[in-house]
Design an enzyme around this catalytic site. Structure first.
Site, PDB file in Angstrom:
ATOM      1  N   CYS A  39      16.895   5.594  -1.176  1.00 14.52           N
ATOM      2  CA  CYS A  39      18.007   6.805  -1.305  1.00 14.52           C
ATOM      3  C   CYS A  39      16.889   7.970  -0.572  1.00 14.52           C
ATOM      4  CB  CYS A  39      17.893   7.112  -2.664  1.00 14.52           C
ATOM      5  SG  CYS A  39      16.507   7.791  -3.457  1.00 14.52           S
ATOM      6  N   CYS A  42      13.701   9.136  -1.825  1.00 11.05           N
ATOM      7  CA  CYS A  42      12.439   8.124  -1.257  1.00 11.05           C
ATOM      8  C   CYS A  42      12.114   8.765   0.334  1.00 11.05           C
ATOM      9  CB  CYS A  42      12.994   7.003  -1.264  1.00 11.05           C
ATOM     10  SG  CYS A  42      13.519   6.268  -2.764  1.00 11.05           S
ATOM     11  N   ASP A 448       8.663 -20.665  -5.896  1.00 14.15           N
ATOM     12  CA  ASP A 448       7.248 -20.631  -5.526  1.00 14.15           C
ATOM     13  C   ASP A 448       6.940 -19.792  -6.878  1.00 14.15           C
ATOM     14  OD1 ASP A 448       4.538 -20.932  -4.661  1.00 14.15           O
ATOM     15  OD2 ASP A 448       5.046 -18.815  -3.530  1.00 14.15           O
ATOM     16  N   ASP A 636       7.674 -17.048  -0.737  1.00 16.67           N
ATOM     17  CA  ASP A 636       6.937 -15.819  -0.068  1.00 16.67           C
ATOM     18  C   ASP A 636       5.780 -16.178   0.790  1.00 16.67           C
ATOM     19  OD1 ASP A 636       5.006 -15.984  -1.883  1.00 16.67           O
ATOM     20  OD2 ASP A 636       4.653 -13.949  -1.788  1.00 16.67           O
ATOM     21  N   ASP A 640       5.038 -21.555   2.126  1.00 17.37           N
ATOM     22  CA  ASP A 640       6.251 -21.944   1.661  1.00 17.37           C
ATOM     23  C   ASP A 640       7.297 -22.106   2.958  1.00 17.37           C
ATOM     24  OD1 ASP A 640       5.934 -21.756  -1.111  1.00 17.37           O
ATOM     25  OD2 ASP A 640       5.886 -19.638  -1.102  1.00 17.37           O
TER      26      ASP A 640
END
Lengths: 766, 61
Positions: A39, A42, A448, A636, A640
């Site tokens: 936003c 931030c 994972d 991640d 993977d």
């Protein structure tokens, strides 16, 4: 704790200084992905914090792409401090490496917007003239004035059509020169024929020109094309990136003992290479000198760094964390395990390449049909109907325009844009154009473990009450790059970094103090007998999953730091939601059995598989697929990546390794997994609406084609019908935005509600 | 009808100005971050250093 290089600090002191770019004026620039920026507040917090740093020249966050452009004076090393500062504010940042690709993508997008603007400019002006001519038919406009207006319209329209039609013309030309057809071929043929007809009419003082229709058509189609482009993102090749990783130069130890940086392919079996602490290992080999902690997470998903000594094997792609090593080369290049991963990924990506968007499949037979019809209409009217060539051609043009896949061209992109917009507000970015289609049919989800179900940083669950002990431990830990040291070091960030710390890889740290030596590390290193420790010290251990770090000093009791993995907020609810919707859930992790089992147990997941290699993961996915499951892979790590590509659809967190993010179809931001069920429901709904839109577009054509073939439609009416059909399709797609069946889940997403594994969960929740 | 000789070029000129303005804005990155721009306008205080990084710094001791 995994992927220390890809992670932002303080995970393991990721070094971002190497990614900085020197600007012409001598300042440095770095692009960072700050995924938690959601936003204006931030943006402001991040920008102000950085602007307050003395050397920062400018810091600007792009809220749409969550990219921070940082510019500063001084040394490149300052970058690490800035990333630390951001991380301290609660905005972990990672290097934005896709810059070049994005720039290319951006220029294509700009080109489309420019074509769009020109088409609009042309359409608006020509339409102004067209209205005048049209009104003139009923009033007193003389032929001379009409021709004059036609000529002006032609002068404006022809360059505009030429310019804004380029995206279609070039694509159609490419397809035709390969003797194929695509959606752009009927569009281009229609546009060129209509324009040619209109020019002919203008030159022969004919009553009707259709420049306005052509430009309006181009404008509408360009809108669809632009939206489509927005959704698709870039075609990124993860394989290419992995290959780059493997091609990094390594330091060979020459016969005279000097180091020489050589590309990996110049190495031979048996050569000795030097691997500095913090360097990625470039070869598969065997350690001949030194000992160190090696982070192998990229290859096998193991979360705890392995402590390796002389004789142990090392693999390319892993990361040497603590001490320098000398290794004897066993295999390089194509023979390494990393290269094996690349091959798996390539194979999996090719498999996925066979997926084609629904609309493309429709176009495949749509386009030839339309051309045949138009040709038949022309020949029929000319040879059988007894019309002149221009008149017969005009009817053929009408058929082409009316069947112009405008609704069809908009049906899919507009729906996907609405869906992607909705998902992006939930923090999920759609990367692949067929992702939503594949996601809609998912009935199995494979997770994972680390980084997806759990957070990356283990949480400190027990710390000593004694502040001087914590201070001492912090100042010792500050000297080490070990992930657990970093966590302890961050307990008291103001503690002075101890000077005389000696690091013993795989064991711990030692520092001389008054009256002896202080040690920080494993129980064994600290000289403690773990079994004989008094019960009070270990009674807090609930699940037996903690990683312990001990601190011993002369004249003091040993003190204990304990770490436990933390579940992502909402992991439990997400899994329950998925299971409630009859979706099969499984964990396939590269991590060790007990860790995986404990997590599976906490989440109520029956099936799990531990210590899986990348190939194992693919095997498991394929096994499920042969059982008829459509698999969504959530992961991640680099390990993977092949699985992400092999699954029917894939999701990676924004903090994932760069390459995983690229291999995944969708990327989710923030800490919560709670968007997963919502995502699946949006995808299913999107697919339904796309189906409806395509059905509508086809029905519309079936009704209007006979009318056009019968010669009852002028291009002008055809253009209006076409615009109307586009509006209907758009309106239908916008219905998606009103969708909120899973809102309850989304609002339950509370980042504070992290579930700690070592705290027992009430029996009822299991 | 002579007025057309003036009106049509004038209309074209006006829209061409709009078009050129749009191209200029596009090339200057005005459309790069539509969300951020919408939020930035809500800042209550001005931060010139965001736009002109060097000027303020030089004034500092």
């Amino acid at each position: 704790m995994r992927h220390t290089i890809e992670r932002p600090a303080p995970a393991a002191g990721a070094d971002v200084a190497g990614s900085c770019e020197m600007q012409p004026d001598g300042s440095w620039q770095l692009h960072l992905l700050v995924s938690d920026v959601t936003c204006g507040g931030c943006v402001r917090k991040v920008e102000e914090a950085l602007a307050a740093e003395p050397n920062v020249l400018s810091a600007r966050v792009n809220l749409s792409t969550r990219r921070l452009a940082l510019n500063w004076q001084g040394s490149a090393d300052l970058a690490n401090a800035y990333v630390q500062r951001l991380s301290g504010l609660g905005y972990p940042a990672s290097v934005y490496r896709t810059e070049a690709l994005l720039e290319k993508d951006k220029s294509v997008e700009k080109r489309l917007v420019m074509a769009l603007a020109v088409a609009f400019f042309g359409a608006a002006n020509v339409m102004m003239l067209a209205w005048a001519v049209w009104a003139g038919h009923f009033a007193t406009m003389g032929q001379g004035t009409r021709d004059f207006f036609h000529w002006i319209a032609a002068l404006i329209a022809v360059p505009c059509i030429y310019y804004s039609g380029q995206p279609f013309f070039s694509s159609a030309w490419r397809a035709m020169s390969k003797r194929q057809t695509n959606m752009d071929v009927p569009i281009s043929v229609g546009v060129v024929l209509t324009t040619a007809m209109s020019i002919y009419e203008t030159m022969t003082s004919g009553p009707h020109v259709y420049f306005d229709g052509v430009l309006m058509l181009l404008f509408l189609l360009l809108v669809g094309r632009y939206l489509d482009h927005k959704v698709r993102g870039t075609a990124r090749s993860a394989v290419h990136d992995l290959a780059m990783l493997a091609g990094q130069p390594v330091n060979r130890i020459e016969a005279d003992g000097t180091l020489r940086s050589v590309p990996p392919e110049k190495l031979a079996r048996g050569d000795l290479v030097h691997i500095a602490a913090g360097e990625r290992i470039g070869v598969d080999g065997e350690i001949t000198e030194g000992q160190s902690s090696v982070d192998t997470a990229l290859i096998d998903g193991e979360t705890t760094p392995k402590d390796l000594a002389v004789g142990a094997p090392v693999l390319a792609g892993t990361m040497n964390l603590t001490g320098p090593l000398v290794a004897k080369v066993k295999s390089v290049g194509e023979a390494t395990v990393l290269a094996e991963i690349v091959r798996l990924l390539e194979a999996a990506e090719q498999k996925k390449g066979r997926y084609r968007a629904f609309a493309d499949k429709v176009i495949e037979w749509y386009s030839p049909t339309v051309h045949t019809l138009a040709l038949a209409a022309f020949l029929g009217w000319w040879l059988l109907g007894g019309l002149d060539v221009p008149e017969a051609l005009m009817i053929a043009v009408c058929v082409l325009i009316i069947t112009c896949p405008c609704a069809l061209g908009l049906a899919v992109p507009i729906t996907q844009v609405v869906a992607a917009g909705k998902l992006s507000r939930l923090g999920v970015l759609v990367k692949s154009d067929t992702a939503l289609e594949r996601l809609a049919n998912i009935n199995a989800v494979i997770f994972d473990k680390t980084g997806t179900l759990t957070t990356l940083q283990p949480e400190l669950v027990q710390r000593p009450n004694d502040d001087t002990a914590v201070r001492l431990a912090s100042s010792m830990a500050a000297a080490s790059r070990h992930p657990l040291s970093q966590a302890i070091g961050s307990l008291m960030p103001d503690a002075r970094r101890a000077k005389q710390v000696e690091e013993h890889p795989g064991e711990g740290l030692a520092m001389p103090v008054e009256g002896g030596e202080a040690r920080l590390g494993s129980a064994r290193w600290c000289g403690l007998d773990a079994d004989a420790l008094e019960p009070s010290a270990t009674s807090t251990s609930q699940s037996g999953l903690e990683t312990e770090v001990w601190l011993t000093r002369p004249d003091h009791e040993p003190v204990r730091f304990a770490f436990a993995p933390v579940l992502r907020p909402d992991a439990l609810e997400t899994v329950k939601d998925l299971q409630a919707h009859n979706i099969y859930v499984e964990i396939v992790s590269g991590d060790r059995g007990p860790f995986v089992e404990a997590i599976a147990d906490q989440l109520g997941i029956e099936h799990w598989q531990a210590q899986s290699t990348p190939a194992d993961k693919i095997t498991r996915i394929e096994a499920l697929q042969t059982q008829g499951y459509k698999v969504l892979m959530v992961g991640d790590g680099l390990n993977d990546t092949p699985a992400l590509a092999a699954a029917d659809a894939s999701l990676a967190p924004a903090m994932a390794a760069d390459i995983s993010r690229r291999a995944a179809d969708l990327v989710f931001q923030g800490a919560s997994l709670g968007v997963l069920p919502t995502m699946l429901s949006i995808a299913a709904r999107t697919q339904r609406i796309v189906g409806q839109n395509i059905a509508f577009a086809i029905a519309y054509n079936l009704i209007l084609i006979p009318v056009a073939v019968a010669g009852l439609v002028t291009p002008w009416i055809a253009a209006i019908a076409m615009a109307l059909s586009s509006l209907i399709v758009t309106g239908n797609a916008l219905r998606l935005d009103g969708l909120n069946p899973f809102q309850a889940i989304a609002t339950r997403a509370n980042p504070q509600a992290a579930i700690n594994l070592s705290r027992p969960i009430p029996a009822g929740q299991r | 009808m002579d007025v057309l000789l003036f009106l049509i070029p004038f209309a074209l000129l006006l829209s061409a100005v709009g078009l050129i303005g749009f191209f200029w804005a596009l090339k200057n990155g005005q459309f790069d971050d539509l969300q951020g721009a919408a939020e930035r306008i809500l800042y209550t205080d001005d931060h010139p250093e965001h736009a002109e990084p060097n000027l303020d710094r030089e004034r500092e001791p």
